[in-house]
Design a protein around this motif. Structure first.
Motif, PDB file in Angstrom:
ATOM      1  N   ALA A 188       0.825  -1.217   0.000  1.00 38.19           N
ATOM      2  CA  ALA A 188       0.000   0.000   0.000  1.00 38.19           C
ATOM      3  C   ALA A 188       0.854   1.259   0.000  1.00 38.19           C
ATOM      4  CB  ALA A 188      -0.955   0.014   1.197  1.00 38.19           C
ATOM      5  N   ARG A 189       2.059   1.138  -0.505  1.00 33.03           N
ATOM      6  CA  ARG A 189       2.977   2.282  -0.542  1.00 33.03           C
ATOM      7  C   ARG A 189       3.476   2.562  -1.951  1.00 33.03           C
ATOM      8  NH1 ARG A 189       7.968   3.792   3.493  1.00 33.03           N
ATOM      9  NH2 ARG A 189       9.157   5.089   2.044  1.00 33.03           N
ATOM     10  N   ARG A 190       3.788   1.515  -2.709  1.00 43.25           N
ATOM     11  CA  ARG A 190       4.327   1.691  -4.053  1.00 43.25           C
ATOM     12  C   ARG A 190       3.226   1.567  -5.102  1.00 43.25           C
ATOM     13  NH1 ARG A 190       8.529  -2.979  -4.196  1.00 43.25           N
ATOM     14  NH2 ARG A 190       6.893  -3.855  -2.854  1.00 43.25           N
ATOM     15  N   LEU A 191       3.393   2.334  -6.161  1.00 46.69           N
ATOM     16  CA  LEU A 191       2.499   2.278  -7.308  1.00 46.69           C
ATOM     17  C   LEU A 191       3.304   1.952  -8.560  1.00 46.69           C
ATOM     18  CD1 LEU A 191       0.174   5.388  -6.867  1.00 46.69           C
ATOM     19  CD2 LEU A 191      -0.612   3.031  -7.056  1.00 46.69           C
ATOM     20  N   ALA A 192       2.797   1.027  -9.354  1.00 53.46           N
ATOM     21  CA  ALA A 192       3.308   0.823 -10.711  1.00 53.46           C
ATOM     22  C   ALA A 192       2.351   1.526 -11.661  1.00 53.46           C
ATOM     23  CB  ALA A 192       3.399  -0.660 -11.038  1.00 53.46           C
ATOM     24  N   TYR A 193       2.887   2.087 -12.742  1.00 49.21           N
ATOM     25  CA  TYR A 193       2.039   2.786 -13.710  1.00 49.21           C
ATOM     26  C   TYR A 193       2.779   2.870 -15.033  1.00 49.21           C
ATOM     27  CZ  TYR A 193       5.078   6.663 -12.314  1.00 49.21           C
ATOM     28  OH  TYR A 193       6.168   7.440 -12.012  1.00 49.21           O
ATOM     29  N   VAL A 194       2.034   3.267 -16.070  1.00 48.76           N
ATOM     30  CA  VAL A 194       2.593   3.410 -17.410  1.00 48.76           C
ATOM     31  C   VAL A 194       2.766   4.893 -17.699  1.00 48.76           C
ATOM     32  CG1 VAL A 194       2.227   3.014 -19.874  1.00 48.76           C
ATOM     33  CG2 VAL A 194       1.516   1.284 -18.194  1.00 48.76           C
ATOM     34  N   SER A 195       3.945   5.257 -18.216  1.00 49.17           N
ATOM     35  CA  SER A 195       4.231   6.635 -18.590  1.00 49.17           C
ATOM     36  C   SER A 195       4.698   6.681 -20.041  1.00 49.17           C
ATOM     37  CB  SER A 195       5.317   7.224 -17.680  1.00 49.17           C
ATOM     38  OG  SER A 195       5.726   8.497 -18.160  1.00 49.17           O
ATOM     39  N   PHE A 196       4.281   7.735 -20.726  1.00 46.54           N
ATOM     40  CA  PHE A 196       4.702   7.977 -22.106  1.00 46.54           C
ATOM     41  C   PHE A 196       5.639   9.193 -22.174  1.00 46.54           C
ATOM     42  CE2 PHE A 196       1.086   5.314 -22.630  1.00 46.54           C
ATOM     43  CZ  PHE A 196       1.225   4.672 -23.850  1.00 46.54           C
ATOM     44  N   GLU A 197       6.380   9.452 -21.082  1.00 50.69           N
ATOM     45  CA  GLU A 197       7.243  10.631 -21.072  1.00 50.69           C
ATOM     46  C   GLU A 197       8.374  10.529 -22.087  1.00 50.69           C
ATOM     47  OE1 GLU A 197       9.799  10.100 -17.111  1.00 50.69           O
ATOM     48  OE2 GLU A 197       7.688   9.559 -16.918  1.00 50.69           O
ATOM     49  N   ASP A 198       8.796   9.296 -22.432  1.00 56.57           N
ATOM     50  CA  ASP A 198       9.709   9.098 -23.554  1.00 56.57           C
ATOM     51  C   ASP A 198       8.852   9.001 -24.809  1.00 56.57           C
ATOM     52  OD1 ASP A 198      11.433   8.247 -25.530  1.00 56.57           O
ATOM     53  OD2 ASP A 198      12.454   6.779 -24.272  1.00 56.57           O
ATOM     54  N   ARG A 199       8.949   9.961 -25.682  1.00 56.35           N
ATOM     55  CA  ARG A 199       8.059  10.033 -26.837  1.00 56.35           C
ATOM     56  C   ARG A 199       8.170   8.809 -27.740  1.00 56.35           C
ATOM     57  NH1 ARG A 199       5.859  15.083 -27.969  1.00 56.35           N
ATOM     58  NH2 ARG A 199       6.515  16.730 -26.536  1.00 56.35           N
ATOM     59  N   ASN A 200       9.287   8.096 -27.669  1.00 59.16           N
ATOM     60  CA  ASN A 200       9.503   6.976 -28.575  1.00 59.16           C
ATOM     61  C   ASN A 200       8.842   5.682 -28.112  1.00 59.16           C
ATOM     62  OD1 ASN A 200      11.130   8.506 -30.348  1.00 59.16           O
ATOM     63  ND2 ASN A 200      12.896   8.225 -28.994  1.00 59.16           N
ATOM     64  N   ARG A 201       8.571   5.566 -26.802  1.00 54.59           N
ATOM     65  CA  ARG A 201       7.974   4.316 -26.318  1.00 54.59           C
ATOM     66  C   ARG A 201       7.378   4.517 -24.923  1.00 54.59           C
ATOM     67  NH1 ARG A 201      13.115   0.390 -25.900  1.00 54.59           N
ATOM     68  NH2 ARG A 201      13.242   1.107 -28.060  1.00 54.59           N
ATOM     69  N   SER A 202       6.487   3.615 -24.584  1.00 55.13           N
ATOM     70  CA  SER A 202       5.920   3.613 -23.235  1.00 55.13           C
ATOM     71  C   SER A 202       6.901   2.933 -22.273  1.00 55.13           C
ATOM     72  CB  SER A 202       4.580   2.875 -23.230  1.00 55.13           C
ATOM     73  OG  SER A 202       4.768   1.526 -23.647  1.00 55.13           O
ATOM     74  N   ALA A 203       6.684   3.143 -20.993  1.00 58.74           N
ATOM     75  CA  ALA A 203       7.514   2.512 -19.969  1.00 58.74           C
ATOM     76  C   ALA A 203       6.665   2.262 -18.737  1.00 58.74           C
ATOM     77  CB  ALA A 203       8.710   3.394 -19.620  1.00 58.74           C
ATOM     78  N   ILE A 204       7.026   1.219 -17.990  1.00 54.97           N
ATOM     79  CA  ILE A 204       6.391   0.939 -16.704  1.00 54.97           C
ATOM     80  C   ILE A 204       7.340   1.403 -15.606  1.00 54.97           C
ATOM     81  CG2 ILE A 204       5.533  -0.841 -15.139  1.00 54.97           C
ATOM     82  CD1 ILE A 204       4.743  -2.470 -17.602  1.00 54.97           C
ATOM     83  N   TYR A 205       6.818   2.257 -14.722  1.00 54.23           N
ATOM     84  CA  TYR A 205       7.595   2.785 -13.604  1.00 54.23           C
ATOM     85  C   TYR A 205       7.020   2.258 -12.292  1.00 54.23           C
ATOM     86  CZ  TYR A 205      10.015   6.233 -16.531  1.00 54.23           C
ATOM     87  OH  TYR A 205      10.808   6.854 -17.470  1.00 54.23           O
ATOM     88  N   ILE A 206       7.877   2.269 -11.273  1.00 53.39           N
ATOM     89  CA  ILE A 206       7.456   1.998  -9.899  1.00 53.39           C
ATOM     90  C   ILE A 206       7.799   3.230  -9.082  1.00 53.39           C
ATOM     91  CG2 ILE A 206       7.817   0.599  -7.830  1.00 53.39           C
ATOM     92  CD1 ILE A 206       8.524  -1.738  -9.655  1.00 53.39           C
ATOM     93  N   GLN A 207       6.819   3.736  -8.336  1.00 53.11           N
ATOM     94  CA  GLN A 207       7.035   4.950  -7.549  1.00 53.11           C
ATOM     95  C   GLN A 207       6.579   4.745  -6.120  1.00 53.11           C
ATOM     96  OE1 GLN A 207       6.416   8.528  -9.547  1.00 53.11           O
ATOM     97  NE2 GLN A 207       6.316   9.825  -7.740  1.00 53.11           N
ATOM     98  N   ASP A 208       7.407   5.227  -5.194  1.00 50.94           N
ATOM     99  CA  ASP A 208       7.075   5.202  -3.771  1.00 50.94           C
ATOM    100  C   ASP A 208       6.239   6.434  -3.462  1.00 50.94           C
ATOM    101  OD1 ASP A 208       7.285   5.645  -0.865  1.00 50.94           O
ATOM    102  OD2 ASP A 208       8.720   3.999  -0.913  1.00 50.94           O
ATOM    103  N   THR A 209       5.015   6.247  -2.976  1.00 46.61           N
ATOM    104  CA  THR A 209       4.117   7.376  -2.735  1.00 46.61           C
ATOM    105  C   THR A 209       4.488   8.159  -1.492  1.00 46.61           C
ATOM    106  OG1 THR A 209       2.558   5.993  -1.486  1.00 46.61           O
ATOM    107  CG2 THR A 209       2.205   6.174  -3.865  1.00 46.61           C
ATOM    108  N   GLN A 210       5.380   7.611  -0.653  1.00 50.53           N
ATOM    109  CA  GLN A 210       5.751   8.312   0.568  1.00 50.53           C
ATOM    110  C   GLN A 210       7.017   9.138   0.411  1.00 50.53           C
ATOM    111  OE1 GLN A 210       5.599   5.855   4.092  1.00 50.53           O
ATOM    112  NE2 GLN A 210       3.778   4.776   3.403  1.00 50.53           N
TER     113      GLN A 210
END
Length: 433
Positions: free
Chosen positions: A213-235
């Motif tokens: 209940a602390r980390r989130l995985a999500y998809v980002s398109f910040e690299d214009r060439n391809r999508s990526a899956i990131y893991i982020q700590d919400t705290q």
């Protein structure tokens, strides 16, 4: 009927076209309550200090219980008295007011800027206490204390865990085409305290909570060439890129043990289901089929369900997480997609399409029986509460993106809107540690 490729395009288009205010407050409306809601009185907690409290704990508790649809709190103006402890209760008066249970309490300030919260739950019919606790909390956690108390009341009376002390993640957008800002946001389960976890000028999609209940995985398109899956700590805000191969990198889903993430990858050709080791990044391919396989969800640490059009239309399938034989789970209708699984692995929520409508349905895995539990025209992205009692989903109302919540039997329904703008792709967190 849409092909899966059309489906993927439509989902992306829908996700990206709704605009909304980043800091807008959520409003929750109970549109349908349960027929057997229990009457309860939640008395304002006593407090003796010149310094005002930042939160009305009793109000938080009452609102939580009302949102569940399982309780009907008495209006404050109808309270027959305002006791602060169980030894001053006149049960006969409360029985005349029609309540079955009574919650009373008191907040005492401590020297370290914290508070001691005392409360008692009483059975009015039996004229006896049910339970009572003392909680020591910091001043900025009074609202969370209210959610914790609501969870205790819910479980003591109904014998089921509550899910109020949780959070929801969602995607909101702000600005028009060419000037759009995307935000991954986290809020309390009642929509309070929204906090942007990440802000980007490129699309964000598919938030998924880790079991901690602390980390989130999500998809980002910040690299214009391809999508990526990131893991982020919400705290602490730290983030890292998990994977970004050529083609699709999408639909992340955490395993119950938090060690792996299932996702849709297409670097080898057609979109397939893979399992990614969170620490090492090692890949295990689960499906091998010329169709589109996407939207994985975990039943347990060894089993996945996912969407595939291998039968000619989108349906839900099941497979071992290490690959092998694939079995079909849904047979009713020609459109079943976007599975989410309850914590006990028994129920699968999904999007069921037919006659131009897309609604949330629940299928019982052991029997295969399906029940449609919403009545919208474009309901999507189901997510179970950690206790399995409610399902959060995305919908439309008045031409804007909103969230809905519905009990698994369809008897309790809520609409969740932003005061400004739209919201999409909800994910309900596990219980907070």
């Amino acid at each position: 009927m849409k092909s899966m490729k059309t489906l993927l395009g439509a989902v992306i288009a829908l996700t990206f076209c709704f605009a909304g205010a980043a800091q807008a407050v959520m409003k929750i409306e109970i549109t349908q309550a349960g027929q057997s809601a229990l009457p309860i009185a939640v008395v304002p907690f006593g407090y003796d200090s010149d310094q005002p409290l930042s939160e009305d704990i009793a109000e938080v508790v009452a609102a939580d219980l009302a949102r569940s649809g399982r309780f009907k709190p008495l209006d404050r103006q109808d309270l027959v008295a305002t006791p602060q402890s169980g030894d001053t209760i006149r049960y006969g008066n409360w029985r005349l007011s029609g309540v079955d249970y009574l919650l009373v309490g008191k907040v005492n300030p401590l020297q370290n800027q914290g508070y001691q919260v005392q409360f008692q739950l009483l059975d009015v019919v039996r004229q006896e206490p049910v339970t009572g606790y003392n909680l020591t909390v910091q001043g900025n956690r009074l609202r969370q204390a209210g959610h914790e108390i609501a969870d205790i009341v819910f479980e003591q009376i109904l014998g089921e865990p509550g899910a109020f002390n949780t959070q929801i993640a969602y995607i909101s957008t702000e600005g028009g085409a060419g000037n759009r800002v995307y935000r991954l946001q986290v809020a309390d389960s009642d929509g309070a305290n929204p906090v942007p976890v990440l802000t980007s000028k490129r699309p964000l999609m598919s938030p998924a909570w880790a079991p901690d209940a602390r980390r989130l995985a999500y998809v980002s398109f910040e690299d214009r060439n391809r999508s990526a899956i990131y893991i982020q700590d919400t705290q602490d805000g730290s983030r890292r890129k998990l994977i970004s191969r050529s083609g699709i990198n999408g639909a992340p889903a955490w395993s119950p043990d938090g060690k792996r993430i299932a996702a849709t990858l297409s670097h080898s050709g057609d979109p397939e289901i893979f399992v990614i080791d969170v620490d090492s990044g090692a890949l295990t391919q689960v499906t091998r089929n010329g169709a589109i396989d996407t939207e994985p969800a975990w039943v347990d640490n060894n089993t996945l369900v996912f969407t595939s059009d291998r039968s000619g239309s989108p349906q839900i399938y099941e497979a071992a997480a290490d690959g092998g034989r694939v079995t079909r789970l849904t047979f009713e209708g020609r459109y079943n997609a976007s599975p989410a699984v309850s914590s006990d692995g028994r129920s699968v929520a999904l999007v069921h399409g037919g006659e131009g409508r897309y609604r949330i349905a629940v299928i019982d895995r052991p029997t295969g029986l399906m029940s449609i539990i919403t009545d919208g025209t474009l309901d999507e992205s189901p997510s179970f509460s950690p206790n399995g009692g409610m399902i959060l989903y995305a919908s439309e109302s008045g031409g804007k993106g909103v969230l809905g919540a519905v009990s698994v039997d369809g008897s309790v329904r809520q609409r969740i809107t932003l005061s400004e703008g739209d919201v999409r792709e909800p994910a309900w967190s596990p219980l907070l540690k």
